[in-house]
Scaffold this motif. Structure first.
Motif, mmCIF file in Angstrom:
data_model
loop_
_atom_site.group_PDB
_atom_site.id
_atom_site.type_symbol
_atom_site.label_atom_id
_atom_site.label_comp_id
_atom_site.label_asym_id
_atom_site.label_seq_id
_atom_site.Cartn_x
_atom_site.Cartn_y
_atom_site.Cartn_z
ATOM 1 N N ALA A 1 0.837 -1.214 0.000
ATOM 2 C CA ALA A 1 0.000 0.000 0.000
ATOM 3 C C ALA A 1 0.866 1.257 0.000
ATOM 4 O O ALA A 1 0.562 2.238 -0.690
ATOM 5 C CB ALA A 1 -0.928 -0.006 1.218
ATOM 6 N N LEU A 2 1.954 1.236 0.772
ATOM 7 C CA LEU A 2 2.863 2.383 0.816
ATOM 8 C C LEU A 2 3.435 2.666 -0.568
ATOM 9 O O LEU A 2 3.439 3.806 -1.037
ATOM 10 C CB LEU A 2 3.975 2.108 1.834
ATOM 11 C CG LEU A 2 5.030 3.185 2.097
ATOM 12 C CD1 LEU A 2 5.620 2.996 3.490
ATOM 13 C CD2 LEU A 2 6.161 3.150 1.068
ATOM 14 N N ALA A 3 3.932 1.609 -1.228
ATOM 15 C CA ALA A 3 4.549 1.778 -2.543
ATOM 16 C C ALA A 3 3.550 2.332 -3.555
ATOM 17 O O ALA A 3 3.866 3.252 -4.327
ATOM 18 C CB ALA A 3 5.110 0.444 -3.017
ATOM 19 N N GLY B 1 4.051 -5.788 17.525
ATOM 20 C CA GLY B 1 4.000 -4.590 16.701
ATOM 21 C C GLY B 1 3.810 -4.848 15.226
ATOM 22 O O GLY B 1 3.009 -4.166 14.568
ATOM 23 N N VAL B 2 4.539 -5.828 14.679
ATOM 24 C CA VAL B 2 4.453 -6.085 13.240
ATOM 25 C C VAL B 2 3.045 -6.530 12.824
ATOM 26 O O VAL B 2 2.459 -5.967 11.896
ATOM 27 C CB VAL B 2 5.520 -7.107 12.801
ATOM 28 C CG1 VAL B 2 5.314 -7.512 11.347
ATOM 29 C CG2 VAL B 2 6.919 -6.520 12.994
ATOM 30 N N PRO B 3 2.427 -7.526 13.517
ATOM 31 C CA PRO B 3 1.056 -7.892 13.134
ATOM 32 C C PRO B 3 0.055 -6.751 13.347
ATOM 33 O O PRO B 3 -0.849 -6.560 12.530
ATOM 34 C CB PRO B 3 0.736 -9.077 14.058
ATOM 35 C CG PRO B 3 2.050 -9.600 14.494
ATOM 36 C CD PRO B 3 2.955 -8.412 14.551
ATOM 37 N N VAL B 4 0.198 -6.001 14.448
ATOM 38 C CA VAL B 4 -0.736 -4.896 14.706
ATOM 39 C C VAL B 4 -0.605 -3.826 13.630
ATOM 40 O O VAL B 4 -1.605 -3.294 13.140
ATOM 41 C CB VAL B 4 -0.487 -4.302 16.103
ATOM 42 C CG1 VAL B 4 -1.256 -2.995 16.278
ATOM 43 C CG2 VAL B 4 -0.904 -5.299 17.183
ATOM 44 N N ALA B 5 0.632 -3.506 13.246
ATOM 45 C CA ALA B 5 0.840 -2.507 12.190
ATOM 46 C C ALA B 5 0.219 -2.967 10.879
ATOM 47 O O ALA B 5 -0.397 -2.179 10.153
ATOM 48 C CB ALA B 5 2.334 -2.258 12.005
ATOM 49 N N ALA B 6 0.385 -4.244 10.563
ATOM 50 C CA ALA B 6 -0.216 -4.786 9.341
ATOM 51 C C ALA B 6 -1.745 -4.694 9.402
ATOM 52 O O ALA B 6 -2.404 -4.350 8.412
ATOM 53 C CB ALA B 6 0.227 -6.231 9.137
ATOM 54 N N LEU B 7 -2.313 -4.992 10.578
ATOM 55 C CA LEU B 7 -3.766 -4.935 10.747
ATOM 56 C C LEU B 7 -4.271 -3.504 10.599
ATOM 57 O O LEU B 7 -5.260 -3.243 9.889
ATOM 58 C CB LEU B 7 -4.147 -5.494 12.120
ATOM 59 C CG LEU B 7 -5.637 -5.538 12.453
ATOM 60 C CD1 LEU B 7 -6.366 -6.465 11.482
ATOM 61 C CD2 LEU B 7 -5.851 -5.997 13.889
ATOM 62 N N ASP C 1 -4.102 -2.462 6.985
ATOM 63 C CA ASP C 1 -5.158 -3.067 6.159
ATOM 64 C C ASP C 1 -6.518 -2.445 6.427
ATOM 65 O O ASP C 1 -7.311 -2.239 5.502
ATOM 66 C CB ASP C 1 -5.226 -4.577 6.417
ATOM 67 C CG ASP C 1 -4.014 -5.311 5.876
ATOM 68 O OD1 ASP C 1 -3.292 -4.735 5.042
ATOM 69 O OD2 ASP C 1 -3.772 -6.461 6.311
ATOM 70 N N ARG C 2 -6.791 -2.141 7.704
ATOM 71 C CA ARG C 2 -8.138 -1.675 8.073
ATOM 72 C C ARG C 2 -8.303 -0.162 7.916
ATOM 73 O O ARG C 2 -9.378 0.307 7.510
ATOM 74 C CB ARG C 2 -8.440 -2.064 9.528
ATOM 75 C CG ARG C 2 -8.471 -3.564 9.768
ATOM 76 C CD ARG C 2 -9.699 -4.202 9.142
ATOM 77 N NE ARG C 2 -9.708 -5.642 9.326
ATOM 78 C CZ ARG C 2 -10.195 -6.263 10.406
ATOM 79 N NH1 ARG C 2 -10.687 -5.541 11.401
ATOM 80 N NH2 ARG C 2 -10.177 -7.571 10.499
ATOM 81 N N ILE C 3 -7.280 0.599 8.279
ATOM 82 C CA ILE C 3 -7.402 2.060 8.291
ATOM 83 C C ILE C 3 -6.535 2.716 7.225
ATOM 84 O O ILE C 3 -6.927 3.696 6.599
ATOM 85 C CB ILE C 3 -7.040 2.633 9.680
ATOM 86 C CG1 ILE C 3 -7.867 1.939 10.775
ATOM 87 C CG2 ILE C 3 -7.262 4.135 9.723
ATOM 88 C CD1 ILE C 3 -7.504 2.368 12.174
ATOM 89 N N ALA D 1 -0.903 3.766 10.428
ATOM 90 C CA ALA D 1 0.078 2.954 11.155
ATOM 91 C C ALA D 1 1.278 3.801 11.562
ATOM 92 O O ALA D 1 1.760 3.738 12.704
ATOM 93 C CB ALA D 1 0.519 1.770 10.298
ATOM 94 N N PHE D 2 1.774 4.634 10.648
ATOM 95 C CA PHE D 2 2.904 5.497 10.981
ATOM 96 C C PHE D 2 2.492 6.618 11.946
ATOM 97 O O PHE D 2 3.281 7.019 12.811
ATOM 98 C CB PHE D 2 3.502 6.096 9.700
ATOM 99 C CG PHE D 2 4.441 5.159 9.005
ATOM 100 C CD1 PHE D 2 5.775 5.085 9.378
ATOM 101 C CD2 PHE D 2 3.999 4.353 7.962
ATOM 102 C CE1 PHE D 2 6.644 4.222 8.741
ATOM 103 C CE2 PHE D 2 4.862 3.486 7.319
ATOM 104 C CZ PHE D 2 6.192 3.420 7.704
#
Length: 393
Positions: free
Chosen positions: A49-51, A163-169, A172-174, A179-180
């Motif tokens: 998504a970032l890219a 942190g990694v799974p929460v950031a991915a979630l 994906d959701r918001i 996340a940043f």
């Protein structure tokens, strides 16, 4: 006149507990380092998504991690030279604020160039904080260097697991910008925690260029730093491609295997703290176990065998920061701050080289090759540490 026994009974409870060390500064340091390290690898959680949003390929977007490592490699040995007399608590707070600003810059970036600027600033924050955190923790809890190192590493491992799974979630959701943004807020909270919980940490009287120059004359320290480069290179030649390695056997098990890697990492920090009394053995054994796990992961033909290798991988690699942190500060105890900065530089250089070489090997020869090369580098590091004597305490 009251008896001596009655006088003893009236001693305030606060006086009895006065000598008990407080863990609050160490918890604050662990949380702060956890947020910075989670921020370092945050792009991996939201990369597609970032890219797409900033208009670059996923491969180019991966430079967001490399840029952080490069900035860190330059910053670690130079920040204490540029600011030799600044109180280290003040430095840590300022660096965490810089980390929060860096995440915020990425969250609102209009293009990839601004994003890279934010990631470079984050690299400065991470490298500087790593250089000062251990010394600040030991200053707050004198004589508890093993506990300090293990606590900081435990916080980082826990952040990796959660942190990694929460950031991915969240991505994906918001959205990846959220996340940043969340990372910016939590890093600012960590800065406030350091300002409140950590006592003042005066700089070493000899800090600066002279200290670094003297540390660089220690041949045993430089040999150990070379071993650190080898073992970190070995890990990061393979780690960016762990998902590819797991998906070749069972794509549906990838998430659980990544969680298993993190769980092994949490256990590894605890085990390293318990084994730190035999530092030479710990420093040699952890890289050898890492080499074995990478080799098994490269050649596994069944899911149970791959899962065992992944757990051992997480366990062995997260033992290494604890072992090497204690090793460099034992070998160069009079110039521990400079020794720590060299350790941080070694890790950051190895992250950059390892991921670049691993990617080239992956494209040319397939996923097993970077794992085998990484295993060889880790084994070489383990043998090197086995040959290097550690001074007695």
């Amino acid at each position: 006149m009251p008896s001596s026994s009655s006088r003893a009974q009236t001693v305030p409870a606060s006086a009895v507990t006065l000598d008990r060390p407080s863990w609050t500064p160490i918890v604050a340091l662990a949380a702060a380092m956890a947020m910075l390290v989670a921020s370092e690898f945050l792009p991996a959680s939201v990369l597609p998504a970032l890219a797409a949003d900033v208009g670059v390929s996923e491969g180019v977007a991966g430079l967001a991690v490399a840029a952080t490592a490069i900035a860190g490699a330059i910053t670690a040995p130079s920040i204490a030279v540029l600011l030799p007399r600044t109180d280290r608590r003040t430095m840590l707070v300022a660096l965490l604020v810089a980390g929060a600003v860096a995440n915020l810059v990425v969250a609102v970036t209009p293009n990839f160039a601004v994003l890279l600027a934010g990631r470079l600033l984050l690299g400065v924050a991470i490298a500087g904080a790593w250089s000062f955190a251990f010394g600040a923790g030991v200053h707050a809890m004198r004589g508890r260097d093993r506990a300090v190192s293990s606590a900081i590493a435990f916080g980082v491992s826990l952040a990796t697991v959660v942190g990694v799974p929460v950031a991915a979630l969240v991505g994906d959701r918001i959205g990846w910008r959220a996340a940043f943004g969340g990372a910016a807020f939590l890093t600012a909270v960590a800065a406030a925690g350091i300002a409140r919980a950590l006592p003042p940490v005066p700089a070493h009287p000899g800090a600066g260029l002279g200290m670094l120059r003297e540390a660089l004359r220690n041949r045993r320290l430089l040999a150990g730093v070379g071993c650190i480069v080898l073992v970190a290179f070995g890990n990061f030649a393979a780690y960016p491609y762990i998902r590819i390695a797991t998906e070749r056997l069972d794509a549906g098990a990838t998430t659980w295997l990544l969680i298993a890697w993190g769980a092994g990492g949490v256990a590894g920090t605890v085990l390293a703290g318990l084994a730190a009394g035999r530092l030479r053995v710990l420093a040699a054994t952890a890289p050898l176990l890492l080499g074995a796990s990478l080799l098994v992961a490269a050649t596994a033909t069944s899911l149970p065998l791959l899962a065992a290798a992944i757990v051992l991988w997480g366990l062995s690699f997260t033992m290494i920061p604890v072992a090497t942190q204690l090793w460099v500060t034992r070998v160069e105890s009079d110039r521990a701050e400079s020794a720590m900065s060299l350790q941080v530089t070694a890790f950051q250089v190895a992250i950059t080289l390892g991921s670049a070489v691993g990617g080239a090997l992956l494209d040319a020869y397939g996923v097993a090759t970077p794992f085998v090369v990484g295993a060889a580098a880790a084994v070489a590091a383990g043998l090197g540490f086995a040959l290097l004597r550690v001074p007695a305490r």
